[in-house]
Enzyme design. Structure first.
Site, PDB file in Angstrom:
ATOM      1  N   ALA A 127      10.251   2.439   6.804  1.00  0.00           N
ATOM      2  CA  ALA A 127      12.068   2.916   6.199  1.00  0.00           C
ATOM      3  C   ALA A 127      11.845   4.813   7.029  1.00  0.00           C
ATOM      4  CB  ALA A 127      11.816   3.723   4.695  1.00  0.00           C
ATOM      5  N   MET A 166       6.119   5.156   6.130  1.00  0.00           N
ATOM      6  CA  MET A 166       5.269   3.043   5.985  1.00  0.00           C
ATOM      7  C   MET A 166       4.558   2.715   5.071  1.00  0.00           C
ATOM      8  SD  MET A 166       4.376   2.871  10.161  1.00  0.00           S
ATOM      9  CE  MET A 166       6.197   2.898  11.017  1.00  0.00           C
ATOM     10  N   CYS A 192       5.430  10.000  -0.515  1.00  0.00           N
ATOM     11  CA  CYS A 192       4.081   9.598  -0.203  1.00  0.00           C
ATOM     12  C   CYS A 192       3.107  10.013  -1.431  1.00  0.00           C
ATOM     13  CB  CYS A 192       4.327   9.692   1.362  1.00  0.00           C
ATOM     14  SG  CYS A 192       5.158   8.387   2.385  1.00  0.00           S
ATOM     15  N   GLY A 246       1.106  -0.617   0.181  1.00  0.00           N
ATOM     16  CA  GLY A 246      -0.146  -0.298  -0.295  1.00  0.00           C
ATOM     17  C   GLY A 246       0.934   1.182   0.073  1.00  0.00           C
TER      18      GLY A 246
END
Length: 239
Positions: free
Chosen positions: A175, A161, A191, A89
């Site tokens: 990370a 994440m 992101c 995801g």
């Protein structure tokens, strides 16, 4: 219920090679679970926690937008970086030296069957670790990961994440930017979130951190939060 977690620190390792290793461990756990369905003597499922640093690489999650990758193939090559579309995801992120990447490959049925609780506990592990270094980290509503100065114009992400889960088995993970070169984040919309900065422990504390020490602290909090029994294994990828 098997709460033993085998911990394997792979050191600096190619992203694709590590991904394939994750897939192998993931499949082994899932296969055991499928085999247990009709077995009179069910076998315990294994749990793993991989630490790794990757050479410069960008990864795009299955729901990610390719337009958040700002480099073409030639520019990627010039920066010594690679790019992969993957099955976790989340959107796009960067991995590189000086960043602690953690891949818990867990059968959550050994712990709890709640993927949101799983993500929140991973975030809590990071938050508690950063607190040991005097950094007040927190969650940002609606944005998975760990941030500093949430709700201010100075909000910045310190840990990304992205996870995958199937049959309650997890892979991929987090990370944490420790001593990472943040310049590589300038080549993406991290992101998929525009207008938010990225930071590292090095930037926030003004010094290089001992990555091995940070890993130890992460594992200590993971062990408590997941009530896990850790088993440290020698670093290797077994084919």
């Amino acid at each position: 219920m098997n709460k033993a977690v085998a911990v394997n620190d792979l050191g600096l390792k190619d992203y694709k090679e590590t991904w394939d290793f994750q897939e192998k461990l993931f499949k082994s756990i899932v296969d055991t679970k499928i085999g247990n369905r009709n077995s009179l003597e069910p076998q315990p499922t294994n749990n793993h926690f991989l630490f790794v640093e990757h050479p410069h690489v960008y990864t795009l999650g299955k729901s990610g937008d390719i337009s958040n990758m700002l480099l073409n193939e030639k520019q990627l090559e010039e920066k010594g970086a690679t790019f992969y579309k993957i099955n976790r995801g989340g959107d796009i992120t960067y991995h590189g030296p000086g960043q602690i990447v953690g891949y818990p490959i867990l059968d959550l049925e050994n712990f709890f069957t709640d993927i949101h609780k799983y993500l929140r506990l991973l975030e809590e592990m990071i938050i508690l670790t950063l607190a040991e270094y005097g950094l007040k980290a927190e969650r940002s509503n609606g944005e998975t990961g760990v941030w500093l100065d949430v709700g201010t114009p100075f909000a910045r992400k310190i840990c990304a994440m992205g996870v995958r889960a199937s049959r309650w088995v997890t892979m991929h993970g987090f990370a944490l930017n420790v001593n990472a070169n943040l310049g590589y984040f300038d080549n993406i919309v991290p992101c998929g979130i525009r207008g938010k900065a990225v930071t590292s422990m090095h930037v926030e504390l003004g010094q290089d951190l001992d990555i091995e020490e940070v890993k130890e602290k992460l594992l200590g909090h993971f062990q408590i939060l997941f009530e896990a029994e850790l088993k440290i294994e020698p670093a290797s990828i077994k084919h």
